[in-house]
Scaffold this motif. Structure first.
Motif, PDB file in Angstrom:
ATOM      1  N   GLY A  97      16.038 -13.700 -13.321  1.00  0.00           N
ATOM      2  CA  GLY A  97      14.811 -14.142 -13.956  1.00  0.00           C
ATOM      3  C   GLY A  97      13.611 -13.510 -13.274  1.00  0.00           C
ATOM      4  N   SER A  98      12.450 -13.626 -13.891  1.00  0.00           N
ATOM      5  CA  SER A  98      11.262 -12.940 -13.377  1.00  0.00           C
ATOM      6  C   SER A  98      10.815 -13.470 -12.020  1.00  0.00           C
ATOM      7  CB  SER A  98      10.116 -13.077 -14.383  1.00  0.00           C
ATOM      8  OG  SER A  98       9.829 -14.445 -14.647  1.00  0.00           O
ATOM      9  N   PHE A  99      11.004 -14.769 -11.756  1.00  0.00           N
ATOM     10  CA  PHE A  99      10.544 -15.336 -10.494  1.00  0.00           C
ATOM     11  C   PHE A  99      11.459 -15.005  -9.324  1.00  0.00           C
ATOM     12  CE2 PHE A  99       8.259 -18.984 -12.918  1.00  0.00           C
ATOM     13  CZ  PHE A  99       7.212 -18.125 -13.197  1.00  0.00           C
ATOM     14  N   GLY A 100      12.704 -14.634  -9.622  1.00  0.00           N
ATOM     15  CA  GLY A 100      13.645 -14.402  -8.532  1.00  0.00           C
ATOM     16  C   GLY A 100      13.985 -12.951  -8.291  1.00  0.00           C
ATOM     17  N   LYS A 101      13.378 -12.039  -9.060  1.00  0.00           N
ATOM     18  CA  LYS A 101      13.803 -10.646  -9.007  1.00  0.00           C
ATOM     19  C   LYS A 101      13.534  -9.980  -7.668  1.00  0.00           C
ATOM     20  CE  LYS A 101       9.530  -8.835 -11.067  1.00  0.00           C
ATOM     21  NZ  LYS A 101       8.954  -8.042 -12.173  1.00  0.00           N
ATOM     22  N   GLU A 152      17.343  -8.465 -13.336  1.00  0.00           N
ATOM     23  CA  GLU A 152      16.316  -9.456 -13.673  1.00  0.00           C
ATOM     24  C   GLU A 152      16.662 -10.209 -14.942  1.00  0.00           C
ATOM     25  OE1 GLU A 152      11.580  -9.720 -14.980  1.00  0.00           O
ATOM     26  OE2 GLU A 152      12.374  -7.857 -14.137  1.00  0.00           O
ATOM     27  N   TYR A 153      17.115  -9.502 -15.945  1.00  0.00           N
ATOM     28  CA  TYR A 153      17.385 -10.116 -17.248  1.00  0.00           C
ATOM     29  C   TYR A 153      18.558  -9.414 -17.898  1.00  0.00           C
ATOM     30  CZ  TYR A 153      16.547 -12.096 -21.882  1.00  0.00           C
ATOM     31  OH  TYR A 153      16.690 -12.758 -23.076  1.00  0.00           O
ATOM     32  N   ILE A 154      19.378 -10.144 -18.609  1.00  0.00           N
ATOM     33  CA  ILE A 154      20.531  -9.560 -19.303  1.00  0.00           C
ATOM     34  C   ILE A 154      20.121  -9.314 -20.754  1.00  0.00           C
ATOM     35  CG2 ILE A 154      22.941  -9.882 -19.978  1.00  0.00           C
ATOM     36  CD1 ILE A 154      23.249 -11.763 -17.567  1.00  0.00           C
ATOM     37  N   TYR A 155      19.738  -8.085 -21.043  1.00  0.00           N
ATOM     38  CA  TYR A 155      19.262  -7.760 -22.384  1.00  0.00           C
ATOM     39  C   TYR A 155      20.400  -7.689 -23.402  1.00  0.00           C
ATOM     40  CZ  TYR A 155      14.664  -6.789 -20.417  1.00  0.00           C
ATOM     41  OH  TYR A 155      13.448  -6.923 -19.799  1.00  0.00           O
ATOM     42  N   ASN A 156      21.604  -7.354 -22.936  1.00  0.00           N
ATOM     43  CA  ASN A 156      22.751  -7.251 -23.850  1.00  0.00           C
ATOM     44  C   ASN A 156      23.631  -8.490 -23.730  1.00  0.00           C
ATOM     45  OD1 ASN A 156      23.480  -6.567 -21.220  1.00  0.00           O
ATOM     46  ND2 ASN A 156      25.113  -5.178 -21.871  1.00  0.00           N
ATOM     47  N   MET A 157      23.018  -9.668 -23.754  1.00  0.00           N
ATOM     48  CA  MET A 157      23.734 -10.917 -23.539  1.00  0.00           C
ATOM     49  C   MET A 157      24.893 -11.147 -24.512  1.00  0.00           C
ATOM     50  SD  MET A 157      24.161 -13.481 -21.576  1.00  0.00           S
ATOM     51  CE  MET A 157      22.750 -14.050 -20.617  1.00  0.00           C
ATOM     52  N   PRO A 158      24.805 -10.796 -25.801  1.00  0.00           N
ATOM     53  CA  PRO A 158      25.977 -10.994 -26.666  1.00  0.00           C
ATOM     54  C   PRO A 158      27.210 -10.268 -26.155  1.00  0.00           C
ATOM     55  CG  PRO A 158      24.028 -10.624 -27.999  1.00  0.00           C
ATOM     56  CD  PRO A 158      23.623 -10.359 -26.581  1.00  0.00           C
ATOM     57  N   ASP A 159      27.049  -9.019 -25.716  1.00  0.00           N
ATOM     58  CA  ASP A 159      28.184  -8.267 -25.166  1.00  0.00           C
ATOM     59  C   ASP A 159      28.685  -8.901 -23.873  1.00  0.00           C
ATOM     60  OD1 ASP A 159      28.020  -6.363 -27.208  1.00  0.00           O
ATOM     61  OD2 ASP A 159      26.647  -5.098 -26.068  1.00  0.00           O
ATOM     62  N   VAL A 160      27.755  -9.215 -22.984  1.00  0.00           N
ATOM     63  CA  VAL A 160      28.114  -9.749 -21.667  1.00  0.00           C
ATOM     64  C   VAL A 160      28.789 -11.110 -21.803  1.00  0.00           C
ATOM     65  CG1 VAL A 160      27.168 -10.598 -19.487  1.00  0.00           C
ATOM     66  CG2 VAL A 160      26.349  -8.444 -20.440  1.00  0.00           C
ATOM     67  N   MET A 161      28.245 -11.964 -22.669  1.00  0.00           N
ATOM     68  CA  MET A 161      28.829 -13.286 -22.842  1.00  0.00           C
ATOM     69  C   MET A 161      30.211 -13.200 -23.488  1.00  0.00           C
ATOM     70  SD  MET A 161      26.984 -16.672 -24.443  1.00  0.00           S
ATOM     71  CE  MET A 161      25.550 -16.572 -23.374  1.00  0.00           C
ATOM     72  N   ALA A 162      30.374 -12.279 -24.427  1.00  0.00           N
ATOM     73  CA  ALA A 162      31.680 -12.111 -25.064  1.00  0.00           C
ATOM     74  C   ALA A 162      32.727 -11.637 -24.061  1.00  0.00           C
ATOM     75  CB  ALA A 162      31.572 -11.120 -26.226  1.00  0.00           C
ATOM     76  N   ALA A 163      32.289 -10.864 -23.075  1.00  0.00           N
ATOM     77  CA  ALA A 163      33.219 -10.326 -22.073  1.00  0.00           C
ATOM     78  C   ALA A 163      33.571 -11.334 -20.994  1.00  0.00           C
ATOM     79  CB  ALA A 163      32.614  -9.080 -21.422  1.00  0.00           C
ATOM     80  N   ALA A 164      32.801 -12.410 -20.889  1.00  0.00           N
ATOM     81  CA  ALA A 164      32.928 -13.334 -19.761  1.00  0.00           C
ATOM     82  C   ALA A 164      34.107 -14.289 -19.912  1.00  0.00           C
ATOM     83  CB  ALA A 164      31.644 -14.139 -19.602  1.00  0.00           C
ATOM     84  N   ASP A 165      34.695 -14.630 -18.769  1.00  0.00           N
ATOM     85  CA  ASP A 165      35.686 -15.703 -18.713  1.00  0.00           C
ATOM     86  C   ASP A 165      35.002 -17.045 -18.514  1.00  0.00           C
ATOM     87  OD1 ASP A 165      38.422 -14.349 -18.690  1.00  0.00           O
ATOM     88  OD2 ASP A 165      37.370 -13.237 -17.128  1.00  0.00           O
ATOM     89  N   VAL A 166      33.891 -17.050 -17.764  1.00  0.00           N
ATOM     90  CA  VAL A 166      33.123 -18.269 -17.508  1.00  0.00           C
ATOM     91  C   VAL A 166      31.648 -17.914 -17.468  1.00  0.00           C
ATOM     92  CG1 VAL A 166      32.653 -20.180 -15.920  1.00  0.00           C
ATOM     93  CG2 VAL A 166      34.996 -19.332 -16.179  1.00  0.00           C
ATOM     94  N   MET A 167      30.833 -18.765 -18.072  1.00  0.00           N
ATOM     95  CA  MET A 167      29.378 -18.642 -18.040  1.00  0.00           C
ATOM     96  C   MET A 167      28.815 -19.796 -17.228  1.00  0.00           C
ATOM     97  SD  MET A 167      26.582 -17.097 -19.369  1.00  0.00           S
ATOM     98  CE  MET A 167      24.832 -17.508 -19.295  1.00  0.00           C
ATOM     99  N   ILE A 168      27.905 -19.498 -16.303  1.00  0.00           N
ATOM    100  CA  ILE A 168      27.218 -20.524 -15.524  1.00  0.00           C
ATOM    101  C   ILE A 168      25.743 -20.479 -15.905  1.00  0.00           C
ATOM    102  CG2 ILE A 168      26.691 -21.400 -13.220  1.00  0.00           C
ATOM    103  CD1 ILE A 168      29.022 -19.711 -12.173  1.00  0.00           C
ATOM    104  N   GLY A 169      25.164 -21.609 -16.301  1.00  0.00           N
ATOM    105  CA  GLY A 169      23.766 -21.546 -16.714  1.00  0.00           C
ATOM    106  C   GLY A 169      23.141 -22.903 -16.910  1.00  0.00           C
ATOM    107  N   ARG A 170      21.905 -22.880 -17.376  1.00  0.00           N
ATOM    108  CA  ARG A 170      21.180 -24.077 -17.752  1.00  0.00           C
ATOM    109  C   ARG A 170      21.717 -24.589 -19.091  1.00  0.00           C
ATOM    110  NH1 ARG A 170      19.221 -26.306 -13.260  1.00  0.00           N
ATOM    111  NH2 ARG A 170      17.201 -25.506 -12.560  1.00  0.00           N
TER     112      ARG A 170
END
Length: 373
Positions: free
Chosen positions: A229-233, A257-275
């Motif tokens: 994220g922008s505050f933690g970069k 800082e940011y995952i612009y290709n989130m659909p691809d990244v999320m589809a590839a993931a085994d587990v997502m950690i988030g808000r």
């Protein structure tokens, strides 16, 4: 057909608007689409990347404080809103929109207010169970109010204008397979993705930085993609290095800082950690990715925990409250999920069953109806 979408501040406001704009462009290739956002926010980059023009309004956020500084801040904010309304009216006279669609964020209110005062049909979409400030202010004069949750309808004075449509998500979240995404990204083995909003969350960035030291201790048993994220970069990667992890030369760690290709990244993931913002929850459900959710404790009405509990109740998520979240506890729960392939497959099926696949189409149908007025 001329359409204006107004949104901003966070990806949770911007991505739903882009999803609807994409569908409208498919259904009406001749449509002219313009976005209105706020200067200095994510829409300045996300909207052009999606292929749309965005015009940004200068603005100043409201303060909830009661001291003199807060009062001065709110006076500046009101002046900015009034100036923004004038700018929007000028844009509308030039662009001649058939409808204005707002999905939340600072810029939405002046754009919606300007449109309503000019007799232009307006549509408001509220993604959270509890209405945000923009929705509350704009709903009374909006042509239609669209909500993601059934329970939200009771918060509005004119329920006859409210329709439950779910949450629009980009089509990429719905149909890409894990194999296709991993081939595109060049990933193998277990993949974990962590992100805590477009601005980031200090406590959770600290937790992830410390958890990466545990990953190193275990010889990096999975590929970890993390968005600061922008505050933690700036500071978050430094904390990782201070923990003895040279992430820049480690192929198992990808910190950005940011995952612009989130659909691809999320589809590839085994587990997502988030808000557990509503947009994140719906994207997770659409992708069918098992998740560990840490709801933000700093939101109105504790709506993120309510969102997270919905996914947990359906069997698609593990919920850890921020006050209970430690690097070791998170790491242990993550390893438990990664070791349970059958359990993850069941979670994925249950998440997919929650998705309203026609949400974006329904919103587009309502927008089309408004343009005929």
């Amino acid at each position: 057909m001329n359409l204006i979408f107004t949104c901003g501040g966070t990806a949770g406001h911007i991505n739903p608007a882009i999803a609807v704009a994409d569908m409208m462009r498919q259904r009406h290739p001749e449509a002219n689409i313009l976005f209105i956002g706020a200067t200095g926010h994510m829409e300045e980059s996300l909207v052009p990347q999606a292929g749309y023009e965005v015009r940004c309004l200068p603005g100043s956020g409201l303060s909830r404080g009661k001291n003199l500084a807060a009062v001065k801040q709110n006076i500046r904010a009101v002046k900015c809103v009034l100036d923004a309304v004038k700018v929007c009216k000028s844009i509308f006279k030039e662009f001649q929109p058939d409808a204005v669609i707002g999905t939340g964020g600072y810029a939405s209110f002046p754009a919606l207010y300007a449109a309503q005062s000019m007799g232009i049909p307006t549509c408001v979409h509220e993604s959270n169970a509890l209405p945000g400030v923009t929705t509350k202010l704009a709903a009374s004069r909006a042509s239609r109010v669209l909500v993601a949750f059934e329970e939200s309808t009771r918060h509005y004075k004119h329920p006859e204008r409210v329709e439950v449509v779910g949450m629009p998500v980009r089509q990429e979240f719905l149909y890409e397979t894990k194999a296709e995404a991993r081939k595109k990204l060049g990933l193998e083995g277990h993949v974990v993705v962590s992100a805590f909003g477009s601005q980031g969350a200090k406590v959770m960035n600290e937790t992830m930085a410390d958890m990466m030291a545990l990953e190193k201790k275990d010889s990096f048993p999975f590929h970890h993609i993390h968005a600061t994220g922008s505050f933690g970069k700036e500071w978050m990667p430094k904390r990782v290095k201070a923990n003895g992890v040279d992430y820049e030369s480690c192929p198992a760690l990808d910190i950005r800082e940011y995952i612009y290709n989130m659909p691809d990244v999320m589809a590839a993931a085994d587990v997502m950690i988030g808000r557990a913002g509503s947009a994140t929850c719906n994207e997770i459900a659409a992708a069918g990715v098992p998740c560990i959710l840490v709801p933000s404790p700093n939101v109105t009405g504790n709506h993120q925990e309510k969102n997270a509990r919905v996914l947990e109740g359906a069997g698609g998520a593990v919920v850890i409250l921020e006050r209970d979240c430690t690097p070791q506890g998170m790491y242990d729960k993550l390893r438990q999920l990664l070791d349970d392939e059958q359990g993850r497959e069941q979670m994925s099926r249950r998440l997919h069953s929650m998705v309203r696949l026609d949400s974006t189409q329904r919103i587009c149908g309502i927008v089309e109806e408004l343009t005929k007025r």
